[in-house]
Motif scaffolding. Structure first.
Motif, PDB file in Angstrom:
ATOM      1  N   THR A 146      47.827  43.248  29.936  1.00 19.24           N
ATOM      2  CA  THR A 146      47.306  42.188  29.075  1.00 19.24           C
ATOM      3  C   THR A 146      47.819  40.835  29.539  1.00 19.24           C
ATOM      4  OG1 THR A 146      49.154  42.437  27.528  1.00 19.24           O
ATOM      5  CG2 THR A 146      47.122  43.640  27.004  1.00 19.24           C
ATOM      6  N   ILE A 147      47.066  39.811  29.203  1.00 17.30           N
ATOM      7  CA  ILE A 147      47.499  38.425  29.363  1.00 17.30           C
ATOM      8  C   ILE A 147      47.309  37.772  28.003  1.00 17.30           C
ATOM      9  CG2 ILE A 147      47.056  36.206  30.478  1.00 17.30           C
ATOM     10  CD1 ILE A 147      45.991  37.765  32.898  1.00 17.30           C
ATOM     11  N   ALA A 148      48.394  37.191  27.463  1.00 15.16           N
ATOM     12  CA  ALA A 148      48.348  36.697  26.085  1.00 15.16           C
ATOM     13  C   ALA A 148      48.402  35.170  26.041  1.00 15.16           C
ATOM     14  CB  ALA A 148      49.494  37.297  25.276  1.00 15.16           C
ATOM     15  N   ARG A 149      47.404  34.540  26.596  1.00 16.63           N
ATOM     16  CA  ARG A 149      47.282  33.078  26.515  1.00 16.63           C
ATOM     17  C   ARG A 149      45.875  32.676  26.941  1.00 16.63           C
ATOM     18  NH1 ARG A 149      47.521  30.802  31.612  1.00 16.63           N
ATOM     19  NH2 ARG A 149      48.289  32.193  33.262  1.00 16.63           N
ATOM     20  N   PRO A 150      45.409  31.521  26.497  1.00 11.53           N
ATOM     21  CA  PRO A 150      44.101  31.054  26.969  1.00 11.53           C
ATOM     22  C   PRO A 150      44.135  30.819  28.475  1.00 11.53           C
ATOM     23  CG  PRO A 150      44.842  29.785  25.066  1.00 11.53           C
ATOM     24  CD  PRO A 150      46.013  30.596  25.519  1.00 11.53           C
ATOM     25  N   LEU A 151      43.034  31.141  29.146  1.00 12.75           N
ATOM     26  CA  LEU A 151      42.949  30.982  30.594  1.00 12.75           C
ATOM     27  C   LEU A 151      41.883  29.949  30.959  1.00 12.75           C
ATOM     28  CD1 LEU A 151      43.029  34.739  31.672  1.00 12.75           C
ATOM     29  CD2 LEU A 151      44.904  33.094  31.893  1.00 12.75           C
ATOM     30  N   LEU A 152      42.192  29.141  31.954  1.00 10.52           N
ATOM     31  CA  LEU A 152      41.196  28.212  32.482  1.00 10.52           C
ATOM     32  C   LEU A 152      40.231  28.964  33.387  1.00 10.52           C
ATOM     33  CD1 LEU A 152      43.603  25.277  33.422  1.00 10.52           C
ATOM     34  CD2 LEU A 152      42.113  25.435  31.406  1.00 10.52           C
ATOM     35  N   LYS A 153      39.090  28.367  33.634  1.00  8.89           N
ATOM     36  CA  LYS A 153      38.066  28.990  34.471  1.00  8.89           C
ATOM     37  C   LYS A 153      38.622  29.386  35.844  1.00  8.89           C
ATOM     38  CE  LYS A 153      33.577  28.155  36.654  1.00  8.89           C
ATOM     39  NZ  LYS A 153      32.466  27.202  36.865  1.00  8.89           N
ATOM     40  N   ASP A 154      39.344  28.478  36.479  1.00 17.13           N
ATOM     41  CA  ASP A 154      39.876  28.757  37.819  1.00 17.13           C
ATOM     42  C   ASP A 154      40.881  29.908  37.802  1.00 17.13           C
ATOM     43  OD1 ASP A 154      38.311  26.779  38.866  1.00 17.13           O
ATOM     44  OD2 ASP A 154      39.909  25.285  39.024  1.00 17.13           O
ATOM     45  N   GLU A 155      41.645  30.023  36.723  1.00 21.44           N
ATOM     46  CA  GLU A 155      42.603  31.123  36.605  1.00 21.44           C
ATOM     47  C   GLU A 155      41.878  32.457  36.496  1.00 21.44           C
ATOM     48  OE1 GLU A 155      46.534  29.885  34.318  1.00 21.44           O
ATOM     49  OE2 GLU A 155      44.758  29.319  33.160  1.00 21.44           O
ATOM     50  N   ILE A 156      40.816  32.494  35.714  1.00 21.68           N
ATOM     51  CA  ILE A 156      40.044  33.736  35.560  1.00 21.68           C
ATOM     52  C   ILE A 156      39.456  34.151  36.900  1.00 21.68           C
ATOM     53  CG2 ILE A 156      38.023  34.797  34.464  1.00 21.68           C
ATOM     54  CD1 ILE A 156      38.537  32.959  32.046  1.00 21.68           C
ATOM     55  N   ILE A 157      38.897  33.191  37.601  1.00 21.48           N
ATOM     56  CA  ILE A 157      38.314  33.484  38.920  1.00 21.48           C
ATOM     57  C   ILE A 157      39.370  34.046  39.868  1.00 21.48           C
ATOM     58  CG2 ILE A 157      37.350  32.403  41.002  1.00 21.48           C
ATOM     59  CD1 ILE A 157      35.786  30.512  39.129  1.00 21.48           C
ATOM     60  N   GLU A 158      40.545  33.415  39.888  1.00 20.66           N
ATOM     61  CA  GLU A 158      41.624  33.858  40.782  1.00 20.66           C
ATOM     62  C   GLU A 158      42.072  35.284  40.444  1.00 20.66           C
ATOM     63  OE1 GLU A 158      46.141  32.496  42.154  1.00 20.66           O
ATOM     64  OE2 GLU A 158      44.974  31.242  40.779  1.00 20.66           O
ATOM     65  N   ILE A 159      42.211  35.582  39.160  1.00 24.93           N
ATOM     66  CA  ILE A 159      42.649  36.919  38.740  1.00 24.93           C
ATOM     67  C   ILE A 159      41.609  37.967  39.118  1.00 24.93           C
ATOM     68  CG2 ILE A 159      43.160  38.380  36.735  1.00 24.93           C
ATOM     69  CD1 ILE A 159      44.267  35.770  35.399  1.00 24.93           C
ATOM     70  N   ILE A 160      40.338  37.649  38.897  1.00 19.74           N
ATOM     71  CA  ILE A 160      39.272  38.608  39.211  1.00 19.74           C
ATOM     72  C   ILE A 160      39.219  38.879  40.716  1.00 19.74           C
ATOM     73  CG2 ILE A 160      36.750  38.907  39.287  1.00 19.74           C
ATOM     74  CD1 ILE A 160      36.642  37.518  36.542  1.00 19.74           C
ATOM     75  N   LEU A 161      39.332  37.817  41.517  1.00 21.48           N
ATOM     76  CA  LEU A 161      39.264  37.986  42.974  1.00 21.48           C
ATOM     77  C   LEU A 161      40.508  38.702  43.505  1.00 21.48           C
ATOM     78  CD1 LEU A 161      37.746  34.549  44.063  1.00 21.48           C
ATOM     79  CD2 LEU A 161      36.603  36.778  44.024  1.00 21.48           C
ATOM     80  N   ASP A 162      41.678  38.276  43.060  1.00 19.10           N
ATOM     81  CA  ASP A 162      42.912  38.889  43.536  1.00 19.10           C
ATOM     82  C   ASP A 162      43.009  40.355  43.115  1.00 19.10           C
ATOM     83  OD1 ASP A 162      43.619  36.507  44.653  1.00 19.10           O
ATOM     84  OD2 ASP A 162      45.170  35.989  43.180  1.00 19.10           O
ATOM     85  N   GLY A 163      42.529  40.664  41.918  1.00 16.99           N
ATOM     86  CA  GLY A 163      42.615  42.032  41.407  1.00 16.99           C
ATOM     87  C   GLY A 163      41.447  42.909  41.793  1.00 16.99           C
ATOM     88  N   GLU A 164      40.469  42.294  42.485  1.00 18.42           N
ATOM     89  CA  GLU A 164      39.270  43.029  42.925  1.00 18.42           C
ATOM     90  C   GLU A 164      38.625  43.791  41.760  1.00 18.42           C
ATOM     91  OE1 GLU A 164      40.577  45.408  46.232  1.00 18.42           O
ATOM     92  OE2 GLU A 164      40.452  43.717  47.627  1.00 18.42           O
TER      93      GLU A 164
END
Length: 264
Positions: free
Chosen positions: A48-66
């Protein structure tokens, strides 16, 4: 399958339980509060991640985590994050599902006390002009209080909110009396809502059209029994979300996930 789940709702915890029971899947759930993240973990979310995420953060997490798929199960009124998530999915060209609970079926409900508006500013203006007597029960979250309080006195205002630091800080900023804050732990029953109406001498309640899972029918029932008005904010229409990407129940979600699995 690796699933990036935007959560923080009862819908999202139901989705976690359903997917974990029926699929081999890793789920990362994001919420805006630690309380939401705790519930997600209890239902089986792997991380889990328990904080609001910016658009760029979401993109980075999705790409890094495949991640293989993005599921948005945020609240029907969380307009900004739904717009953002739909845009991200298009940019990254990954499968996207917007899970949104169905609109409340009021076919057999007395709706004569409901006043529909499209925003909290409209709600505040309506209360100021039509309901100047009695107190106001605000059953729509801490982040929506400010627009109402532009037109409604704090002396009349009683919000039911999660007692988390961000919400309490918002109340303090807006000069909401701490004694007016009603602790929230989940959707209240009709009987609990009646008790609140009586206790705070309310003449009107504010709620979102958040579906049966959000306790809308119990709020309307209580208002009808105590003969007070309900101001209901209608859901926003989010043009970024394609209807073909939407699911409103677990069967529809299951169908869409099976189609994705078959492709692999």
């Amino acid at each position: 399958m690796k699933i990036f789940l935007l959560g923080g709702t009862k819908d999202s915890t139901n989705i976690i339980e359903f997917i974990k029971k029926n699929y081999e899947a890793y789920i990362l759930t994001t919420t805006t509060t630690e309380y939401g993240a705790k519930l997600a973990r209890e239902c089986g979310s792997d991380d889990t991640i328990a904080r609001p995420l910016l658009k760029d953060e979401i993109i980075e997490i999705i790409l890094d985590g495949e991640f293989d798929i993005l599921i948005d199960a945020t609240h029907p009124f969380a307009e900004h994050i739904t717009q953002t998530s739909a845009t991200i999915a298009k940019e990254l060209k990954i499968p996207y599902i917007r899970f949104e609970r169905p609109i409340t079926n009021l076919e057999n409900i007395d709706t004569s006390r409901i006043h529909y508006v499209n925003s909290f500013v409209e709600a505040g203006k309506l209360i100021a002009s039509e309901f100047s007597e009695g107190n106001v029960l605000h059953f729509a979250g801490a982040n929506t209080m400010e627009d109402v309080l532009k037109y409604v006195s704090c002396e009349r205002f009683y919000p039911r909110i999660l007692k988390v630091p961000s919400s309490l800080e918002k109340c303090e900023e807006l000069n909401v009396d701490p004694n007016h804050i009603i602790p929230m732990t989940g959707a209240a029953s009709a009987e609990e809502n009646i008790e609140l109406i009586e206790k705070y001498d309310a003449s009107v309640m504010i709620t979102k059209e958040s579906g049966e899972i959000g306790g809308v029918i119990d709020k309307i029932d209580a208002a009808n029994k105590k003969d007070i008005a309900v101001i209901m904010i209608q859901r926003p229409v989010i043009k970024e979300v394609d209807k073909k990407d939407m699911a409103s129940n677990l069967d529809e979600l299951d169908y869409k996930l099976k189609k994705l699995f078959l492709k692999k």
